[in-house]
Scaffold this active site. Structure first.
Site: not given
Length: 149
Positions: A61-64
């Site tokens: 669940i990549p996010h930035t």
């Protein structure tokens, strides 16, 4: 928040960097994120792993940061063959089959969305559908019904 143009099914990636780059670039093309987003995703994943192992399959669940986001969007990449990610929390290597990439405009929404996704990952019926379905519209409909809107 889900559009078929940011759903990529059965992509053959060599590693997590390639998988993350492909999906992040698709979010750029969709107009949801700035051109700084792909680099920011890779950097954050390196420092704060997002892999999550469940009973049936590995997710990431990549996010930035919101500063890289123009409008809210979730990208979905299902891999043909799992690639290695590090698990959030303990940094253990796990095999990930599906990536849900978050582009959210409000920082507090990330925790809420992560909780919703965790609930979906525990639902064996939804996970099975996500792993097998070839129609992006049916995937969107199922995820929307499960509260991802």
């Amino acid at each position: 928040m889900l559009e078929d143009k940011v759903i990529i099914l059965d992509f053959q990636a060599q590693d997590k960097e390639e998988a993350l780059t492909i999906l992040a670039n698709q979010l750029v093309v969709s107009g949801a994120v700035k051109t700084t987003y792909p680099t920011a995703i890779l950097k954050r994943e390196k420092n704060f792993p997002t892999g999550l192992s469940t009973d049936s399959v590995g997710f990431a669940i990549p996010h930035t940061d919101a500063e890289h986001v123009i409008r809210q969007q979730i990208g979905l990449l299902r891999l043909q063959q799992p690639v290695e990610f590090l698990q959030m929390g303990d940094g253990q290597a796990i095999k990930v089959k599906m990536i849900f990439m978050l582009a959210l405009t409000k920082p507090h929404e990330q925790l809420e969305m992560l909780q919703k996704l965790m609930g979906i990952f525990q639902d064996k019926k939804i996970v099975s559908m996500l792993l097998q379905e070839s129609d992006p519209q049916l995937i969107i409909s199922t995820l929307n019904s499960a509260g991802i809107v």
